[in-house]
Design a protein around this motif. Structure first.
Motif, PDB file in Angstrom:
ATOM      1  N   TRP A  32      54.861   8.225 -11.866  1.00 39.77           N
ATOM      2  CA  TRP A  32      54.816   8.706 -10.609  1.00 39.77           C
ATOM      3  C   TRP A  32      55.393   8.016 -10.191  1.00 39.77           C
ATOM      4  O   TRP A  32      56.033   7.928  -9.423  1.00 39.77           O
ATOM      5  N   CYS A  73      52.802  13.361  -2.683  1.00 40.02           N
ATOM      6  CA  CYS A  73      53.309  14.813  -3.138  1.00 40.02           C
ATOM      7  C   CYS A  73      54.832  14.107  -2.840  1.00 40.02           C
ATOM      8  O   CYS A  73      54.741  13.928  -1.320  1.00 40.02           O
ATOM      9  N   LEU A 118      47.812  15.795  -8.921  1.00 44.07           N
ATOM     10  CA  LEU A 118      48.564  16.024  -7.834  1.00 44.07           C
ATOM     11  C   LEU A 118      49.560  17.049  -9.603  1.00 44.07           C
ATOM     12  O   LEU A 118      50.174  17.615  -9.280  1.00 44.07           O
ATOM     13  N   HIS A 160      53.901  24.513  -5.999  1.00 45.76           N
ATOM     14  CA  HIS A 160      55.115  24.356  -5.889  1.00 45.76           C
ATOM     15  C   HIS A 160      55.646  24.822  -6.634  1.00 45.76           C
ATOM     16  O   HIS A 160      56.250  25.970  -5.900  1.00 45.76           O
ATOM     17  N   HIS A 164      48.485  20.010  -7.781  1.00 47.15           N
ATOM     18  CA  HIS A 164      49.264  20.830  -7.261  1.00 47.15           C
ATOM     19  C   HIS A 164      50.973  21.130  -7.204  1.00 47.15           C
ATOM     20  O   HIS A 164      51.996  21.565  -6.556  1.00 47.15           O
ATOM     21  N   LEU A 165      51.743  20.059  -7.837  1.00 46.44           N
ATOM     22  CA  LEU A 165      52.840  19.904  -8.328  1.00 46.44           C
ATOM     23  C   LEU A 165      52.739  21.414  -8.714  1.00 46.44           C
ATOM     24  O   LEU A 165      54.303  21.841  -8.495  1.00 46.44           O
ATOM     25  N   GLN A 182      57.054  16.877  -1.981  1.00 47.82           N
ATOM     26  CA  GLN A 182      57.325  17.483  -1.420  1.00 47.82           C
ATOM     27  C   GLN A 182      57.059  18.282  -0.095  1.00 47.82           C
ATOM     28  O   GLN A 182      57.104  18.852  -0.033  1.00 47.82           O
TER      29      GLN A 182
END
Length: 187
Positions: free
Chosen positions: A120, A162, A175, A182, A178-179, A164
């Motif tokens: 990341w 994040c 994470l 999106h 969460h991605l 975004q």
């Protein structure tokens, strides 16, 4: 500087670009291939045919080559019918693979290959040197300088924020969930 990673793995890009079946687009000076371990839904690498180990071996004479690499990066996005704004184009400021390569990676970062915090931060902190910044540094300083050990440690220790929104994840699984949210909203 010696790389602690096994030589076979670190030099894998060299053998990959030798086989034309792996080329998505090519020019006289460079080729575009799929990243074998994509860290997002769309992840391509643009590599020069010339044997340049990494960004730290670039000098002013390489500016036209960088322009060619960037043109091919834009071309692969266009050929695949994607939008330029949905991608990041740049180099790792701490490369782990031998052979200079420009990453063309979609900003979704939805991938089973995105597994560690190191993955990341290598794309979402200053450990990722945007193409325009790399080009400007080379043009101004005639070289691209390595980050200090302290800078690398600080960036590696960065929070999992994040790319975004303002969400800060407590760990990689958090994470990644969460991605995916999106990504689902965009579909």
């Amino acid at each position: 500087m010696t790389n602690s990673v096994g030589k076979g793995w670190a030099s894998g890009l060299i053998s990959t670009i030798k086989d034309p079946k792996n080329h998505i687009i090519s020019s006289k000076d460079a080729v575009v291939i799929h990243d074998k371990y994509p860290k997002a839904r769309h992840h391509y690498l643009v590599l020069p045919k010339a044997d340049i180990p990494d960004i730290f071996h670039l000098n002013l004479s390489h500016l036209p080559l960088l322009e060619e690499l960037h043109l091919l990066a834009q071309n692969v996005i266009e050929v695949k019918s994607f939008q330029l704004d949905d991608f990041k184009i740049g180099f790792h400021a701490q490369p782990s693979m031998q052979r200079l390569h420009l990453h063309v990676i979609s900003k979704d970062f939805v991938s089973d290959c995105l597994k560690t915090k190191k993955h990341w931060v290598s794309f979402n902190t200053e450990l990722f040197l945007q193409y325009q910044e790399a080009y400007a540094r080379l043009k101004t300083d005639a070289c691209i300088k390595r980050l200090t050990k302290e800078q690398i440690q600080e960036l590696t220790a960065s929070a999992l924020e994040c790319n975004q929104c303002e969400f800060e994840a407590k760990n990689m699984p958090d994470l990644k969930r969460h991605l995916l949210e999106h990504w689902a909203q965009r579909q």
